[in-house]
Motif scaffolding. Structure first.
Motif, PDB file in Angstrom:
ATOM      1  N   ASN A 139       1.074  -1.092  -0.492  1.00  0.00           N
ATOM      2  CA  ASN A 139       0.079  -0.485  -0.117  1.00  0.00           C
ATOM      3  C   ASN A 139       0.786   1.775  -0.245  1.00  0.00           C
ATOM      4  OD1 ASN A 139      -2.542  -1.064   0.213  1.00  0.00           O
ATOM      5  ND2 ASN A 139      -2.024  -1.732   1.903  1.00  0.00           N
ATOM      6  N   TRP A 140       1.655   1.121   0.435  1.00  0.00           N
ATOM      7  CA  TRP A 140       3.499   2.456   0.442  1.00  0.00           C
ATOM      8  C   TRP A 140       3.187   2.565  -0.818  1.00  0.00           C
ATOM      9  CZ3 TRP A 140       8.183   3.596  -1.224  1.00  0.00           C
ATOM     10  CH2 TRP A 140       8.731   4.974  -0.730  1.00  0.00           C
ATOM     11  N   TYR A 141       3.067   1.897  -1.574  1.00  0.00           N
ATOM     12  CA  TYR A 141       3.746   1.991  -2.953  1.00  0.00           C
ATOM     13  C   TYR A 141       2.050   2.067  -3.574  1.00  0.00           C
ATOM     14  CZ  TYR A 141       8.370   0.425  -2.535  1.00  0.00           C
ATOM     15  OH  TYR A 141       9.814  -0.180  -1.651  1.00  0.00           O
ATOM     16  N   THR A 142       1.484   1.785  -4.057  1.00  0.00           N
ATOM     17  CA  THR A 142       0.485   2.210  -4.347  1.00  0.00           C
ATOM     18  C   THR A 142      -1.004   3.858  -4.049  1.00  0.00           C
ATOM     19  OG1 THR A 142      -1.156   0.812  -2.620  1.00  0.00           O
ATOM     20  CG2 THR A 142      -0.469  -0.849  -4.467  1.00  0.00           C
ATOM     21  N   LYS A 143      -0.367   3.687  -3.020  1.00  0.00           N
ATOM     22  CA  LYS A 143      -0.743   5.114  -2.533  1.00  0.00           C
ATOM     23  C   LYS A 143       0.519   6.513  -2.906  1.00  0.00           C
ATOM     24  CE  LYS A 143      -2.472   4.072   2.397  1.00  0.00           C
ATOM     25  NZ  LYS A 143      -2.179   4.245   3.716  1.00  0.00           N
ATOM     26  N   ARG A 144       1.420   5.727  -3.578  1.00  0.00           N
ATOM     27  CA  ARG A 144       1.739   6.566  -3.476  1.00  0.00           C
ATOM     28  C   ARG A 144       2.254   7.593  -5.498  1.00  0.00           C
ATOM     29  NH1 ARG A 144       3.322   6.323   1.067  1.00  0.00           N
ATOM     30  NH2 ARG A 144       3.945   7.038   2.279  1.00  0.00           N
ATOM     31  N   ALA A 145       1.756   6.551  -6.100  1.00  0.00           N
ATOM     32  CA  ALA A 145       1.510   5.805  -7.576  1.00  0.00           C
ATOM     33  C   ALA A 145       0.169   6.872  -7.726  1.00  0.00           C
ATOM     34  CB  ALA A 145       2.021   4.445  -7.575  1.00  0.00           C
ATOM     35  N   THR A 146      -0.338   6.241  -6.631  1.00  0.00           N
ATOM     36  CA  THR A 146      -2.330   6.541  -7.364  1.00  0.00           C
ATOM     37  C   THR A 146      -2.244   8.551  -7.447  1.00  0.00           C
ATOM     38  OG1 THR A 146      -3.003   4.686  -6.469  1.00  0.00           O
ATOM     39  CG2 THR A 146      -4.549   6.830  -6.816  1.00  0.00           C
ATOM     40  N   LEU A 147      -1.473   8.981  -5.644  1.00  0.00           N
ATOM     41  CA  LEU A 147      -1.606  10.548  -5.735  1.00  0.00           C
ATOM     42  C   LEU A 147      -0.317  10.948  -7.285  1.00  0.00           C
ATOM     43  CD1 LEU A 147      -2.393  12.606  -4.066  1.00  0.00           C
ATOM     44  CD2 LEU A 147      -0.198  11.951  -2.240  1.00  0.00           C
ATOM     45  N   SER A 148       0.599  10.654  -7.622  1.00  0.00           N
ATOM     46  CA  SER A 148       1.300  10.989  -7.903  1.00  0.00           C
ATOM     47  C   SER A 148       0.886  11.425  -9.758  1.00  0.00           C
ATOM     48  CB  SER A 148       2.621   9.790  -8.679  1.00  0.00           C
ATOM     49  OG  SER A 148       3.339  10.515  -7.792  1.00  0.00           O
ATOM     50  N   ALA A 149       0.008  10.408  -9.953  1.00  0.00           N
ATOM     51  CA  ALA A 149      -1.570  10.180 -11.947  1.00  0.00           C
ATOM     52  C   ALA A 149      -2.254  11.395 -11.322  1.00  0.00           C
ATOM     53  CB  ALA A 149      -1.477   9.038 -11.921  1.00  0.00           C
ATOM     54  N   VAL A 150      -2.252  11.539 -10.019  1.00  0.00           N
ATOM     55  CA  VAL A 150      -3.449  12.210  -9.998  1.00  0.00           C
ATOM     56  C   VAL A 150      -2.872  14.029  -9.784  1.00  0.00           C
ATOM     57  CG1 VAL A 150      -4.819  13.228  -8.069  1.00  0.00           C
ATOM     58  CG2 VAL A 150      -5.363  11.288  -8.024  1.00  0.00           C
ATOM     59  N   TYR A 151      -1.493  14.608  -8.563  1.00  0.00           N
ATOM     60  CA  TYR A 151      -0.925  15.599  -9.401  1.00  0.00           C
ATOM     61  C   TYR A 151      -0.888  15.700 -10.567  1.00  0.00           C
ATOM     62  CZ  TYR A 151       3.040  18.098  -7.752  1.00  0.00           C
ATOM     63  OH  TYR A 151       3.556  19.751  -8.088  1.00  0.00           O
ATOM     64  N   SER A 152      -0.458  15.034 -10.960  1.00  0.00           N
ATOM     65  CA  SER A 152       0.844  14.803 -12.547  1.00  0.00           C
ATOM     66  C   SER A 152      -0.406  15.665 -13.590  1.00  0.00           C
ATOM     67  CB  SER A 152       1.095  13.463 -13.075  1.00  0.00           C
ATOM     68  OG  SER A 152       1.685  13.439 -12.227  1.00  0.00           O
ATOM     69  N   SER A 153      -1.386  14.868 -13.213  1.00  0.00           N
ATOM     70  CA  SER A 153      -3.030  15.221 -14.430  1.00  0.00           C
ATOM     71  C   SER A 153      -3.220  16.816 -13.561  1.00  0.00           C
ATOM     72  CB  SER A 153      -4.726  14.426 -14.722  1.00  0.00           C
ATOM     73  OG  SER A 153      -4.577  13.488 -13.061  1.00  0.00           O
ATOM     74  N   THR A 154      -3.188  16.936 -11.955  1.00  0.00           N
ATOM     75  CA  THR A 154      -4.442  17.942 -11.508  1.00  0.00           C
ATOM     76  C   THR A 154      -3.118  19.061 -12.357  1.00  0.00           C
ATOM     77  OG1 THR A 154      -4.945  16.826 -10.193  1.00  0.00           O
ATOM     78  CG2 THR A 154      -4.200  19.088  -9.917  1.00  0.00           C
ATOM     79  N   VAL A 155      -1.352  19.119 -12.603  1.00  0.00           N
ATOM     80  CA  VAL A 155      -0.482  20.466 -12.969  1.00  0.00           C
ATOM     81  C   VAL A 155      -0.603  20.581 -14.179  1.00  0.00           C
ATOM     82  CG1 VAL A 155       1.828  20.604 -13.557  1.00  0.00           C
ATOM     83  CG2 VAL A 155       0.698  19.130 -10.839  1.00  0.00           C
ATOM     84  N   LEU A 156      -1.075  19.063 -15.076  1.00  0.00           N
ATOM     85  CA  LEU A 156      -1.515  20.029 -16.429  1.00  0.00           C
ATOM     86  C   LEU A 156      -2.403  20.361 -16.739  1.00  0.00           C
ATOM     87  CD1 LEU A 156      -0.394  16.173 -18.068  1.00  0.00           C
ATOM     88  CD2 LEU A 156       1.249  17.955 -18.401  1.00  0.00           C
ATOM     89  N   PHE A 157      -3.738  20.224 -16.094  1.00  0.00           N
ATOM     90  CA  PHE A 157      -5.464  20.471 -16.273  1.00  0.00           C
ATOM     91  C   PHE A 157      -4.432  22.161 -15.198  1.00  0.00           C
ATOM     92  CE2 PHE A 157      -8.962  22.663 -14.707  1.00  0.00           C
ATOM     93  CZ  PHE A 157     -10.071  22.187 -15.903  1.00  0.00           C
ATOM     94  N   TRP A 158      -3.678  22.907 -14.578  1.00  0.00           N
ATOM     95  CA  TRP A 158      -3.406  23.790 -13.576  1.00  0.00           C
ATOM     96  C   TRP A 158      -3.002  24.910 -14.296  1.00  0.00           C
ATOM     97  CZ3 TRP A 158       0.978  24.698 -12.042  1.00  0.00           C
ATOM     98  CH2 TRP A 158       1.408  26.594 -11.132  1.00  0.00           C
ATOM     99  N   LEU A 159      -2.127  24.057 -15.219  1.00  0.00           N
ATOM    100  CA  LEU A 159      -0.881  25.230 -16.512  1.00  0.00           C
ATOM    101  C   LEU A 159      -1.846  25.541 -16.869  1.00  0.00           C
ATOM    102  CD1 LEU A 159       2.169  22.861 -16.778  1.00  0.00           C
ATOM    103  CD2 LEU A 159       1.807  25.338 -15.636  1.00  0.00           C
ATOM    104  N   GLY A 160      -3.783  25.313 -17.942  1.00  0.00           N
ATOM    105  CA  GLY A 160      -3.960  25.807 -18.668  1.00  0.00           C
ATOM    106  C   GLY A 160      -5.038  26.272 -18.427  1.00  0.00           C
ATOM    107  N   ASP A 161      -5.138  26.394 -17.108  1.00  0.00           N
ATOM    108  CA  ASP A 161      -6.763  26.985 -16.570  1.00  0.00           C
ATOM    109  C   ASP A 161      -6.330  28.562 -16.105  1.00  0.00           C
ATOM    110  OD1 ASP A 161      -9.430  27.886 -14.718  1.00  0.00           O
ATOM    111  OD2 ASP A 161      -7.921  26.903 -12.997  1.00  0.00           O
ATOM    112  N   ASP A 162      -7.567  29.245 -16.364  1.00  0.00           N
ATOM    113  CA  ASP A 162      -7.381  30.356 -16.470  1.00  0.00           C
ATOM    114  C   ASP A 162      -8.138  31.309 -15.389  1.00  0.00           C
ATOM    115  OD1 ASP A 162      -4.602  31.154 -18.058  1.00  0.00           O
ATOM    116  OD2 ASP A 162      -5.682  31.436 -19.680  1.00  0.00           O
ATOM    117  N   SER A 163      -9.143  30.116 -15.199  1.00  0.00           N
ATOM    118  CA  SER A 163     -10.817  30.292 -14.221  1.00  0.00           C
ATOM    119  C   SER A 163     -10.237  31.191 -13.316  1.00  0.00           C
ATOM    120  CB  SER A 163     -11.172  29.459 -14.080  1.00  0.00           C
ATOM    121  OG  SER A 163     -10.374  28.164 -13.176  1.00  0.00           O
ATOM    122  N   PRO A 164     -11.033  32.293 -12.356  1.00  0.00           N
ATOM    123  CA  PRO A 164     -11.038  33.025 -11.113  1.00  0.00           C
ATOM    124  C   PRO A 164     -10.215  32.351 -10.311  1.00  0.00           C
ATOM    125  CG  PRO A 164     -12.748  33.812 -12.624  1.00  0.00           C
ATOM    126  CD  PRO A 164     -12.237  33.009 -13.058  1.00  0.00           C
TER     127      PRO A 164
END
Length: 228
Positions: A139-164
């Motif tokens: 679970n130590w690995y699966t938690k970090r792997a899953t969060l890595s996917a969430v974090y990475s996708s959120t960063v990419l979305f954030w880079l293109g987000d110009d909402s207030p």
């Protein structure tokens, strides 16, 4: 001046140029000149030049995230909300979005992809550890792997987000965290289903042999239990 302070001075000088030249050798050389650091010393502190400065910039964001988490009032919050807040803090710690954009481009290159993955993994490990994760098994690995996917996708979305106030990014983040929580719920129901236990005996045994790194400096590799 200590080595850490010199590297900080180089990083601050580099950020002025990153928006125009990216995390490149040109930026590194400009930072050396602007910071007034001896080239040999700068190269000794950053053997890979701007790549090392980009990683230092990522580490700076991690440190700021930890400061924000330490000052936050997390008592009574659901764990999924703590995770979402930590990711939000990590993004809000960024003063220069263009520096992150250029970093994403840098670490998308094959020769630097491993560095980028390790940096993201380290961020997610800090989040889980700071929030009290005590798992030492698979679970130590699966938690970090899953969060890595969430974090990475959120960063990419954030880079293109110009909402207030980046409102659309935080909504996107909440959806991704909810998706993860649903998956964890499904996994829990599968593990507790008596009809499936015989089928899961082999996978469960294998998972039980996997342990988190004993040395916290070993961020990515783990170990298999070979009778130790």
């Amino acid at each position: 001046m200590q080595e850490k302070d010199i590297k900080t001075k180089l990083l601050d000088a580099a950020l002025i140029h990153v928006a125009f030249d990216g995390w490149t050798e040109s930026t590194f050389q400009a930072a050396i000149a602007d910071a007034g650091v001896e080239p040999a010393l700068a190269r000794a502190l950053c053997p890979r030049g701007a790549v090392d400065l980009a990683l230092a910039y990522h580490a700076r964001g991690d440190a700021m995230m930890l400061e924000l988490l330490a000052a936050a009032h997390l008592d009574g919050m659901r764990f999924r909300d703590k995770i979402a807040l930590a990711v939000r803090f990590r993004l809000e710690a960024v003063a220069d979005r263009e520096a992150v954009r250029r970093g994403v481009t840098l670490f998308a290159l094959p020769q630097h992809a491993a560095d980028g993955a390790k940096a993201v993994w380290g961020t997610c490990d800090l989040i889980w550890t700071t929030l009290g994760d005590t798992s030492r098994d698979v679970n130590w690995y699966t938690k970090r792997a899953t969060l890595s996917a969430v974090y990475s996708s959120t960063v990419l979305f954030w880079l293109g987000d110009d909402s207030p106030g980046h409102a659309e990014t935080w909504a996107f983040l909440d959806r991704r965290v909810d998706d993860v929580m649903r998956i964890e719920g499904i996994k829990g129901r599968i593990r507790s289903n008596p009809l499936l236990k015989p089928l899961l005996a082999g996978p469960n045994w294998l998972a039980a042999q996997i342990h988190a790194p004993k040395d916290r400096r070993d961020e990515l590799p783990g170990s298999l239990d070979h009778g130790r």
